[in-house]
Design a protein around this motif. Structure first.
Motif, PDB file in Angstrom:
ATOM      1  N   TYR A   1      53.245 -91.124  -5.804  1.00 30.40           N
ATOM      2  CA  TYR A   1      54.403 -91.956  -5.429  1.00 30.40           C
ATOM      3  C   TYR A   1      54.238 -92.508  -4.015  1.00 30.40           C
ATOM      4  O   TYR A   1      53.578 -91.887  -3.170  1.00 30.40           O
ATOM      5  N   PRO A   2      54.833 -93.662  -3.776  1.00 29.64           N
ATOM      6  CA  PRO A   2      54.942 -94.114  -2.386  1.00 29.64           C
ATOM      7  C   PRO A   2      56.168 -93.444  -1.793  1.00 29.64           C
ATOM      8  O   PRO A   2      57.091 -93.088  -2.536  1.00 29.64           O
ATOM      9  N   VAL A   3      56.201 -93.257  -0.500  1.00 27.63           N
ATOM     10  CA  VAL A   3      57.432 -92.766   0.137  1.00 27.63           C
ATOM     11  C   VAL A   3      58.361 -93.973   0.265  1.00 27.63           C
ATOM     12  O   VAL A   3      57.951 -95.025   0.752  1.00 27.63           O
ATOM     13  N   TYR A   4      59.566 -93.833  -0.237  1.00 24.44           N
ATOM     14  CA  TYR A   4      60.584 -94.889  -0.113  1.00 24.44           C
ATOM     15  C   TYR A   4      61.788 -94.283   0.611  1.00 24.44           C
ATOM     16  O   TYR A   4      62.405 -93.334   0.110  1.00 24.44           O
ATOM     17  N   ILE A   5      62.137 -94.818   1.742  1.00 22.34           N
ATOM     18  CA  ILE A   5      63.321 -94.397   2.519  1.00 22.34           C
ATOM     19  C   ILE A   5      63.482 -92.867   2.520  1.00 22.34           C
ATOM     20  O   ILE A   5      64.397 -92.310   1.917  1.00 22.34           O
ATOM     21  N   LEU A   6      62.554 -92.218   3.155  1.00 24.56           N
ATOM     22  CA  LEU A   6      62.581 -90.770   3.411  1.00 24.56           C
ATOM     23  C   LEU A   6      62.490 -89.893   2.164  1.00 24.56           C
ATOM     24  O   LEU A   6      62.727 -88.690   2.222  1.00 24.56           O
ATOM     25  N   SER A   7      62.190 -90.506   1.032  1.00 25.97           N
ATOM     26  CA  SER A   7      62.039 -89.677  -0.164  1.00 25.97           C
ATOM     27  C   SER A   7      61.177 -90.424  -1.177  1.00 25.97           C
ATOM     28  O   SER A   7      60.355 -91.249  -0.788  1.00 25.97           O
TER      29      SER A   7
ATOM     30  N   SER B   1      50.791 -88.959  -2.188  1.00 24.46           N
ATOM     31  CA  SER B   1      51.658 -90.070  -1.774  1.00 24.46           C
ATOM     32  C   SER B   1      50.896 -90.976  -0.821  1.00 24.46           C
ATOM     33  O   SER B   1      49.912 -90.553  -0.200  1.00 24.46           O
ATOM     34  N   THR B   2      51.342 -92.219  -0.748  1.00 26.22           N
ATOM     35  CA  THR B   2      50.909 -93.066   0.363  1.00 26.22           C
ATOM     36  C   THR B   2      52.167 -93.555   1.071  1.00 26.22           C
ATOM     37  O   THR B   2      53.239 -93.623   0.473  1.00 26.22           O
ATOM     38  N   SER B   3      52.020 -93.847   2.330  1.00 22.20           N
ATOM     39  CA  SER B   3      53.184 -94.249   3.115  1.00 22.20           C
ATOM     40  C   SER B   3      52.731 -94.683   4.501  1.00 22.20           C
ATOM     41  O   SER B   3      51.534 -94.672   4.812  1.00 22.20           O
ATOM     42  N   GLY B   4      53.714 -95.025   5.316  1.00 19.13           N
ATOM     43  CA  GLY B   4      53.442 -95.283   6.730  1.00 19.13           C
ATOM     44  C   GLY B   4      53.633 -94.003   7.536  1.00 19.13           C
ATOM     45  O   GLY B   4      53.749 -94.062   8.758  1.00 19.13           O
ATOM     46  N   LYS B   5      53.704 -92.867   6.837  1.00 19.98           N
ATOM     47  CA  LYS B   5      53.878 -91.537   7.461  1.00 19.98           C
ATOM     48  C   LYS B   5      55.221 -91.400   8.184  1.00 19.98           C
ATOM     49  O   LYS B   5      55.323 -90.725   9.204  1.00 19.98           O
ATOM     50  N   PHE B   6      56.195 -92.094   7.637  1.00 19.44           N
ATOM     51  CA  PHE B   6      57.540 -91.987   8.186  1.00 19.44           C
ATOM     52  C   PHE B   6      58.340 -91.109   7.236  1.00 19.44           C
ATOM     53  O   PHE B   6      58.673 -91.507   6.130  1.00 19.44           O
ATOM     54  N   TYR B   7      58.608 -89.906   7.654  1.00 16.35           N
ATOM     55  CA  TYR B   7      59.347 -88.932   6.838  1.00 16.35           C
ATOM     56  C   TYR B   7      58.694 -88.689   5.472  1.00 16.35           C
ATOM     57  O   TYR B   7      59.383 -88.413   4.493  1.00 16.35           O
TER      58      TYR B   7
ATOM     59  N   LYS C   1      49.227-102.028  -9.620  1.00 15.50           N
ATOM     60  CA  LYS C   1      48.984-102.711  -8.330  1.00 15.50           C
ATOM     61  C   LYS C   1      49.352-101.793  -7.170  1.00 15.50           C
ATOM     62  O   LYS C   1      49.238-102.156  -6.008  1.00 15.50           O
ATOM     63  N   SER C   2      49.840-100.622  -7.514  1.00 13.04           N
ATOM     64  CA  SER C   2      50.288 -99.669  -6.497  1.00 13.04           C
ATOM     65  C   SER C   2      49.115 -99.172  -5.638  1.00 13.04           C
ATOM     66  O   SER C   2      48.031 -98.874  -6.171  1.00 13.04           O
ATOM     67  N   VAL C   3      49.358 -99.108  -4.342  1.00  8.64           N
ATOM     68  CA  VAL C   3      48.342 -98.573  -3.423  1.00  8.64           C
ATOM     69  C   VAL C   3      48.051 -97.112  -3.787  1.00  8.64           C
ATOM     70  O   VAL C   3      46.898 -96.678  -3.870  1.00  8.64           O
ATOM     71  N   THR C   4      49.117 -96.375  -4.055  1.00  7.86           N
ATOM     72  CA  THR C   4      48.962 -94.946  -4.353  1.00  7.86           C
ATOM     73  C   THR C   4      48.082 -94.753  -5.589  1.00  7.86           C
ATOM     74  O   THR C   4      47.266 -93.824  -5.647  1.00  7.86           O
ATOM     75  N   TYR C   5      48.273 -95.635  -6.545  1.00  7.16           N
ATOM     76  CA  TYR C   5      47.510 -95.539  -7.797  1.00  7.16           C
ATOM     77  C   TYR C   5      46.004 -95.677  -7.534  1.00  7.16           C
ATOM     78  O   TYR C   5      45.178 -95.099  -8.246  1.00  7.16           O
TER      79      TYR C   5
ATOM     80  N   GLY D   1      55.183 -92.794  -9.673  1.00  2.56           N
ATOM     81  CA  GLY D   1      56.539 -93.201  -9.294  1.00  2.56           C
ATOM     82  C   GLY D   1      56.608 -94.577  -8.671  1.00  2.56           C
ATOM     83  O   GLY D   1      57.702 -95.070  -8.378  1.00  2.56           O
ATOM     84  N   SER D   2      55.458 -95.213  -8.467  1.00  2.00           N
ATOM     85  CA  SER D   2      55.519 -96.521  -7.807  1.00  2.00           C
ATOM     86  C   SER D   2      55.922 -97.602  -8.800  1.00  2.00           C
ATOM     87  O   SER D   2      55.311 -97.737  -9.858  1.00  2.00           O
ATOM     88  N   PRO D   3      56.925 -98.412  -8.429  1.00  3.79           N
ATOM     89  CA  PRO D   3      57.302 -99.517  -9.322  1.00  3.79           C
ATOM     90  C   PRO D   3      56.218-100.588  -9.400  1.00  3.79           C
ATOM     91  O   PRO D   3      56.313-101.500 -10.198  1.00  3.79           O
ATOM     92  N   ARG D   4      55.195-100.459  -8.581  1.00  9.95           N
ATOM     93  CA  ARG D   4      54.124-101.467  -8.578  1.00  9.95           C
ATOM     94  C   ARG D   4      53.023-101.158  -9.597  1.00  9.95           C
ATOM     95  O   ARG D   4      52.000-101.843  -9.651  1.00  9.95           O
ATOM     96  N   GLU D   5      53.239-100.136 -10.375  1.00  8.57           N
ATOM     97  CA  GLU D   5      52.358 -99.787 -11.494  1.00  8.57           C
ATOM     98  C   GLU D   5      50.888 -99.762 -11.073  1.00  8.57           C
ATOM     99  O   GLU D   5      50.538 -99.059 -10.147  1.00  8.57           O
TER     100      GLU D   5
HETATM  101  C1  LIG Z   1      61.553 -99.831  -0.265  1.00 14.44           C
HETATM  102  C2  LIG Z   1      60.473 -99.242   0.572  1.00 14.44           C
HETATM  103  C3  LIG Z   1      60.759 -98.156   1.359  1.00 14.44           C
HETATM  104  C4  LIG Z   1      59.757 -97.570   2.122  1.00 14.44           C
HETATM  105  N1  LIG Z   1      60.077 -96.484   2.870  1.00 14.44           N
HETATM  106  C5  LIG Z   1      59.110 -95.841   3.556  1.00 14.44           C
HETATM  107  C6  LIG Z   1      59.414 -94.670   4.292  1.00 14.44           C
HETATM  108  O1  LIG Z   1      60.552 -94.193   4.353  1.00 14.44           O
HETATM  109  N2  LIG Z   1      58.406 -94.077   4.954  1.00 14.44           N
HETATM  110  C7  LIG Z   1      57.130 -94.586   4.951  1.00 14.44           C
HETATM  111  O2  LIG Z   1      56.272 -94.010   5.594  1.00 14.44           O
HETATM  112  N3  LIG Z   1      56.801 -95.681   4.247  1.00 14.44           N
HETATM  113  C8  LIG Z   1      57.753 -96.324   3.540  1.00 14.44           C
HETATM  114  N4  LIG Z   1      57.445 -97.427   2.807  1.00 14.44           N
HETATM  115  C9  LIG Z   1      56.039 -97.870   2.724  1.00 14.44           C
HETATM  116  C10 LIG Z   1      55.369 -97.384   1.439  1.00 14.44           C
HETATM  117  O3  LIG Z   1      55.468 -95.984   1.315  1.00 14.44           O
HETATM  118  C11 LIG Z   1      53.893 -97.749   1.431  1.00 14.44           C
HETATM  119  O4  LIG Z   1      53.757 -99.125   1.577  1.00 14.44           O
HETATM  120  C12 LIG Z   1      53.176 -97.280   0.192  1.00 14.44           C
HETATM  121  O5  LIG Z   1      51.784 -97.263   0.432  1.00 14.44           O
HETATM  122  C13 LIG Z   1      53.408 -98.156  -1.019  1.00 14.44           C
HETATM  123  O6  LIG Z   1      52.723 -97.590  -2.104  1.00 14.44           O
HETATM  124  P1  LIG Z   1      52.655 -98.246  -3.539  1.00 14.44           P
HETATM  125  O7  LIG Z   1      51.899 -99.551  -3.413  1.00 14.44           O
HETATM  126  O8  LIG Z   1      51.920 -97.223  -4.337  1.00 14.44           O
HETATM  127  O9  LIG Z   1      54.026 -98.477  -4.054  1.00 14.44           O
HETATM  128  C14 LIG Z   1      58.429 -98.075   2.087  1.00 14.44           C
HETATM  129  C15 LIG Z   1      58.152 -99.202   1.302  1.00 14.44           C
HETATM  130  C16 LIG Z   1      59.150 -99.788   0.551  1.00 14.44           C
HETATM  131  C17 LIG Z   1      58.845-100.986  -0.297  1.00 14.44           C
END
Ligand SMILES: Cc1cc2nc3c(=O)[nH]c(=O)nc-3n(C[C@H](O)[C@H](O)[C@H](O)COP(=O)(O)O)c2cc1C
Length: 462
Positions: free
Chosen positions: A69-75, A105-111, A14-18, A8-12
């Protein structure tokens, strides 16, 4: 085993999750991995039916499906949300039926949990056996202990697929059986107040209830209301995660999103978000709008605003969406006045609830921008953001300056202050501890009594 990966990452690539998936591939080369970069290719998937069918064919032939997928804005990112909508719209659920699935998923662990819960629920709606996913902090693959953990996770999922294990289900199918909200004639209130109020919506013509809710609100609110329909706005696409915005808070897309966001959600006293539900969340159109707000960084720019939500759809059966709706204003330091849905049989009831929201908004604006104290949703959210901005201050210089200026790096202070250096060693002694706890109630009450008494005295003086 054949595994299909839906990225689901638009970074294909280059995605961290990938990279987490690549790590699994490298460790378990005996399996076949077919990756589809949904997040990057969503426009092609939408337009090119053959390409969409190809993905489905791969899913049909797979022993397991891994959503990444990366977490983007709580989903999940809007692009992945759109893919899910396409599966529903084109009635292709049967391609997923009976498959074992999980997610990484990867994320900053926010929601992050909301993104996982959403994919869990969708997987069940698709008829899959979903096993709880793996939520990684974005950089943790660099740690040996975490790599081991990821390996074990993968092994466990492979066993679940090989043995075609069944998972315990957590969701019931959604139902909605309410009449259209159709209020009797609403009297337009004179527009005597000067507050700035906007409604943001994704209602289309067919969303009669939602349009009527907005109409009632606009008529009953005693001030002008600007209604912005994001469907009609020039918004070119979903966030691509390029992070170009991080240094100057400007998105590279030359469209209306940032201007709408600033004018109608930041520079206002109150916002009503009037959205319809789609599958287990809001529409991908709304998700595009929300994801793109990332250009604003992590700054709580809604401080003191009054927020309300009008939702058309079975929100009472959607705890994931409800939590997101409750979390957003709290994290943004706004006041959530109320959530009104169209899940009532009597339209009069909905009109009353809308009137209550209006009263609540006005009351909040006119009482020093009243904001209810934050719950865990806001407190926890702030702490995660605070630590993130501190950790990644090089990547988010604007956020860092903002947090410093507004004193948002509010690290905890030790209760008892300097006394704690004396008290801490003394607390090792049981005799002292006993005396301490015997006195502590008195001490606490004395502190509270002092402020209560002071206010009482001030009142009697008046
Ligand atoms: C538009 C956007 C929204 C994001 N929202 C969240 C979020 O709600 N919670 C969180 O923990 N991280 C959030 N992040 C951080 C990404 O989840 C994190 O950088 C992730 O590792 C990116 O993975 P990717 O390189 O596979 O896309 C957000 C990043 C972007 C660009």
């Amino acid at each position: 085993m054949k595994l299909v990966i839906l990225n689901g990452s638009p970074r294909e690539t280059k995605s961290v999750t990938y990279q987490y998936l690549r790590y699994i591939e490298a460790n378990f080369p005996m399996h076949k991995y077919k990756v589809h970069h949904i997040g990057r290719k969503i426009k092609k998937i939408e337009k090119d039916q053959e390409y969409f069918d190809l993905i489905l064919k791969d899913i049909k032939a797979a022993d397991g499906v891994i959503w990444i997928y990366p977490v983007y804005i709580l989903s999940v990112p809007s692009q992945l949300k759109r893919f899910i909508e396409l599966v529903f719209e084109r009635k292709k659920l049967n391609y997923f039926k009976g498959k074992n699935a999980t997610s990484i998923s990867t994320s900053g662990k926010f929601y992050d949990h909301l993104a996982h819960n959403y994919i869990h629920a969708i997987s069940e709606d698709f008829g899959m056996n979903y096993f709880r996913g793996y939520s990684a902090e974005m950089m943790e693959l660099l740690k040996k202990k975490e790599r081991k953990r990821l390996q074990n996770f993968a092994i466990q999922f492979f066993i679940q697929c090989e043995n075609k294990l069944e998972s315990a289900k957590v969701c019931l199918p959604l139902t909605f059986d309410y009449p259209v909200y159709n209020p009797s004639k609403i009297k337009v209130q004179p527009k005597t107040k000067k507050h700035k109020i906007s409604v943001l919506t994704d209602a289309s013509e067919s969303d009669v209830s939602l349009n009527n809710m907005i109409d009632t609100f606009v008529k009953l609110m005693p001030c002008e209301v600007t209604v912005v329909n994001i469907n009609n706005a020039n918004i070119k696409g979903g966030c691509l995660g390029c992070l170009n915005c991080a240094s100057e808070n400007i998105c590279f897309y030359p469209d209306e999103h940032n201007a709408i966001f600033k004018k109608y959600t930041v520079e206002v006293d109150a916002v009503v978000y009037a959205y319809k539900t789609q599958d287990r969340y809001l529409s991908s159109g709304v998700k595009i709008f929300q994801d793109r707000s990332f250009f604003n960084g992590h700054r709580p720019v809604f401080m003191g605003q009054q927020h309300a939500f009008f939702v058309s759809g079975p929100l009472k059966q959607m705890p994931i969406l409800r939590e997101a709706i409750e979390a957003m204003p709290e994290v943004g330091r706004a006041n959530l006045v109320g959530i009104v849905t169209d899940e009532y049989t009597d339209s009069k009831q909905i009109t009353t609830l809308i009137q209550n929201v209006i009263d609540g908004i006005l009351w909040g604006i006119e009482h020093g921008k009243y904001t209810r104290p934050k719950t865990f949703l806001g407190v926890g959210g702030h702490k995660v953001f605070r630590d993130l901005i501190h950790t990644y201050q090089v990547v988010f210089p604007q956020d860092y300056s903002y947090y410093k200026k507004h004193k948002l790096f509010d690290w905890p202070k030790i209760f008892f202050g300097d006394f704690s250096f004396i008290l801490k060693p003394l607390m090792w002694f049981s005799s002292f501890r006993k005396r301490f706890f015997a006195q502590s109630d008195k001490f606490l009450i004395r502190m509270f009594s002092k402020v209560i008494k002071k206010e009482e005295d001030e009142k009697t003086k008046k």
